[in-house]
Design a protein around this motif. Structure first.
Motif, short mmCIF file in Angstrom:
data_model
loop_
_atom_site.label_atom_id
_atom_site.label_comp_id
_atom_site.label_asym_id
_atom_site.label_seq_id
_atom_site.Cartn_x
_atom_site.Cartn_y
_atom_site.Cartn_z
N VAL A 111 56.04 -6.71 18.85
CA VAL A 111 55.07 -6.82 17.75
C VAL A 111 54.94 -8.25 17.26
CG1 VAL A 111 54.62 -6.14 15.35
CG2 VAL A 111 55.34 -4.42 17.04
N PHE A 112 56.03 -9.03 17.27
CA PHE A 112 56.02 -10.37 16.68
C PHE A 112 55.97 -11.49 17.72
CE2 PHE A 112 58.39 -7.37 14.00
CZ PHE A 112 57.55 -7.35 12.90
N ASP A 113 55.91 -11.13 18.98
CA ASP A 113 55.89 -12.15 20.03
C ASP A 113 54.66 -13.04 19.89
OD1 ASP A 113 58.16 -10.92 20.93
OD2 ASP A 113 57.31 -10.18 22.81
N GLY A 114 54.87 -14.33 20.01
CA GLY A 114 53.77 -15.28 19.98
C GLY A 114 53.28 -15.67 18.60
N MET A 115 53.84 -15.09 17.56
CA MET A 115 53.39 -15.44 16.21
C MET A 115 53.97 -16.79 15.77
SD MET A 115 53.27 -11.94 14.02
CE MET A 115 52.25 -10.54 14.53
N SER A 116 53.24 -17.47 14.92
CA SER A 116 53.70 -18.76 14.40
C SER A 116 54.63 -18.60 13.20
CB SER A 116 52.50 -19.62 14.01
OG SER A 116 51.72 -19.93 15.15
N LEU A 117 54.59 -17.44 12.55
CA LEU A 117 55.45 -17.20 11.39
C LEU A 117 55.46 -15.71 11.07
CD1 LEU A 117 57.07 -18.23 8.89
CD2 LEU A 117 54.89 -18.37 7.67
N ALA A 118 56.65 -15.20 10.74
CA ALA A 118 56.80 -13.89 10.10
C ALA A 118 57.60 -14.11 8.82
CB ALA A 118 57.51 -12.90 11.01
N MET A 119 57.16 -13.50 7.73
CA MET A 119 57.77 -13.82 6.44
C MET A 119 57.78 -12.63 5.50
SD MET A 119 56.70 -16.83 3.76
CE MET A 119 57.74 -17.17 2.34
N MET A 120 58.83 -12.52 4.74
CA MET A 120 58.90 -11.65 3.57
C MET A 120 59.88 -12.28 2.60
SD MET A 120 61.36 -8.45 4.63
CE MET A 120 61.80 -8.16 2.90
N ILE A 121 60.01 -11.67 1.45
CA ILE A 121 60.98 -12.12 0.44
C ILE A 121 61.90 -10.97 0.12
CG2 ILE A 121 61.11 -12.60 -2.07
CD1 ILE A 121 58.74 -14.53 -1.60
N HIS A 122 63.14 -11.30 -0.22
CA HIS A 122 64.06 -10.27 -0.71
C HIS A 122 64.38 -10.53 -2.17
CE1 HIS A 122 67.20 -7.28 -0.95
NE2 HIS A 122 66.91 -6.90 0.29
N SER A 123 64.45 -9.46 -2.94
CA SER A 123 64.79 -9.58 -4.35
C SER A 123 66.24 -10.07 -4.52
CB SER A 123 64.60 -8.23 -5.05
OG SER A 123 63.27 -7.81 -4.93
N TRP A 124 66.50 -10.64 -5.69
CA TRP A 124 67.76 -11.36 -5.93
C TRP A 124 67.95 -11.45 -7.44
CZ3 TRP A 124 71.99 -13.08 -3.63
CH2 TRP A 124 72.63 -14.25 -4.03
N SER A 125 69.06 -11.97 -7.89
CA SER A 125 69.28 -12.15 -9.32
C SER A 125 70.06 -13.42 -9.57
CB SER A 125 70.04 -10.94 -9.89
OG SER A 125 71.38 -10.91 -9.40
N GLY A 126 70.24 -13.76 -10.85
CA GLY A 126 71.03 -14.94 -11.19
C GLY A 126 70.23 -16.12 -11.69
N GLY A 127 68.89 -16.00 -11.70
CA GLY A 127 68.08 -17.05 -12.31
C GLY A 127 67.62 -18.16 -11.39
N LYS A 128 68.20 -18.28 -10.19
CA LYS A 128 67.80 -19.31 -9.24
C LYS A 128 67.49 -18.68 -7.89
CE LYS A 128 70.32 -23.12 -11.43
NZ LYS A 128 71.30 -24.22 -11.24
#
Length: 397
Positions: free
Chosen positions: A144-161
């Motif tokens: 599914v991701f072969d040849g792509m220039s970028l795959a991206m997501m974000i993961h939630s986190w804590s601590g203010g930074k």
């Protein structure tokens, strides 16, 4: 790298869709769905993407709650926004998937508003069951991701930074089955071959190897079957063993060590041993310095505080994607208090005002990186060279 200001038209597009993203996050929080059961959640996301002009395949690739949406602007590079939306048994969205799902969808909606400004193809891929089998594993394996220039997501986190990227360990799971011969434990134990003794000796041998493991290696096991009654020597025993490493080279080494320990224990106790994968393995993360620098620059351009990247600890199916194309998964903080993931306290933070503001931060970050990837050939080249070097090192170290 200097701070990078996000283009005003992207910021305006994010602002337009921010209320929709907040509503989506809060709705997922109120209606958590377990891995591979995310029917309501995936349907809501798909409806939003279709309304924004995406062409959507749903279900996708054999995953009933998976989808792939695309904005096709003709010839040019391609990039993917990844979306997670499964919850935890008994804890709901205590890993924050509701919030970082909303960040991905927010970026997708914002980019749809400015689709005339970039070439190529933008994919939005719904990836079920991250908390269990991880649909990204199978999707990556199937290209599914072969040849792509970028795959991206974000993961939630804590601590203010925030953290520019989430490093992860590879993960392999085996069900190790020992077969022996049952016998009466008192009247004729010499007629038997104790499978439980072989299983215990296997774990002893693994422990004997620990002093030689590097710091990124983790090995954990439990006996899932050790016989039924103490007066009968067990003719079957099973160990569920999971081990993690920081590279594919070390994963191959650990696979060899585990099998040698199991075969040695079976040989010593006159038993047979077999191996079955508990699930398809998760890969470690190919971290891309050029992408991490860009994430930091964009966050600093928004006056958002950023920590250095942290050592790998857990595992994620995003790692599998990273062996097929340049991939990044920053950590965006939802609150100042340092709550651990998979806790009720963190779950409750995901629907408070600071988390709602963080959804805009995450959406802006994704939109900015995707847009630059699709429009800046020199940036793509630099990212790919950085990626290739890191991937090669991971495969051989």
């Amino acid at each position: 790298m200097e701070a990078r200001k996000t283009d005003g038209f992207l910021i305006d597009a994010v602002k337009r869709h921010h209320p929709t993203a907040i509503a989506l996050s809060d709705d997922l929080y109120a209606h958590p769905e377990l891995p591979d059961q995310e029917f309501r959640s995936s349907r809501k996301i798909v409806e939003l993407l279709r309304e924004a002009g995406y062409t959507v395949e749903y279900p996708y690739l054999g995953y009933e709650t998976g989808f792939r949406a695309v904005l096709d602007n003709g010839d040019g590079p391609s990039a993917a926004i990844l979306v997670e939306y499964d919850a935890l048994p008994g804890l709901g969205h205590a890993c924050g998937h509701n919030a970082h799902c909303a960040m991905s969808v927010l970026a997708a909606l914002a980019l749809a508003d400015v689709k005339d400004r970039f070439p190529g193809k933008l994919y939005v891929v719904g990836t079920p069951a991250e908390e269990e089998n991880g649909a990204k594993v199978g999707m990556a394996r199937q290209g599914v991701f072969d040849g792509m220039s970028l795959a991206m997501m974000i993961h939630s986190w804590s601590g203010g930074k925030h953290v520019p990227d989430m490093d992860v360990l590879s993960l392999q799971c085996y069900l190790v089955e020992f077969r022996g011969v049952s016998a009466h434990a008192a009247a004729g134990p010499w007629n038997g071959h104790n499978a439980l003794s072989a299983a215990r000796k296997f774990l002893d041998l693994i422990d004997a190897r620990r002093e030689c493991f590097t710091s990124d290696i983790r090995v954990n096991g439990v006996i899932t079957d050790g016989g039924k009654y103490p007066n009968i020597l067990p003719d079957r025993a099973e160990v569920r063993l999971e081990y993690r490493t920081g590279s594919q080279g070390k994963m191959r080494l650990m696979d060899d060590i585990v099998k040698k320990c199991a075969r040695g224990a079976a040989l010593a106790l006159d038993c047979e041993v077999s191996f079955t994968e508990g699930f398809e393995g998760f890969s470690d993360m190919v971290c891309v310095p050029a992408l991490e620098q860009e994430v930091r620059a964009v966050l600093e351009g928004m006056d958002e505080p950023c920590l250095p990247s942290l050592p790998a600890s857990g595992s994620s199916d995003v790692g599998n994607v990273s062996y097929h194309c340049p991939t990044i998964q920053p950590l965006i903080s939802l609150c100042d208090a340092p709550y651990a993931l998979h806790t009720p306290e963190f779950r409750e933070e995901t629907v408070k005002e600071p988390a709602h503001r963080a959804i805009a931060t995450g959406g802006t970050l994704i939109a900015s990186l995707i847009y630059r990837t699709l429009t800046d050939e020199e940036f793509r080249r630099r990212v790919y060279e950085s990626y290739q070097a890191q991937r090669e090192e991971k495969l051989n170290s």
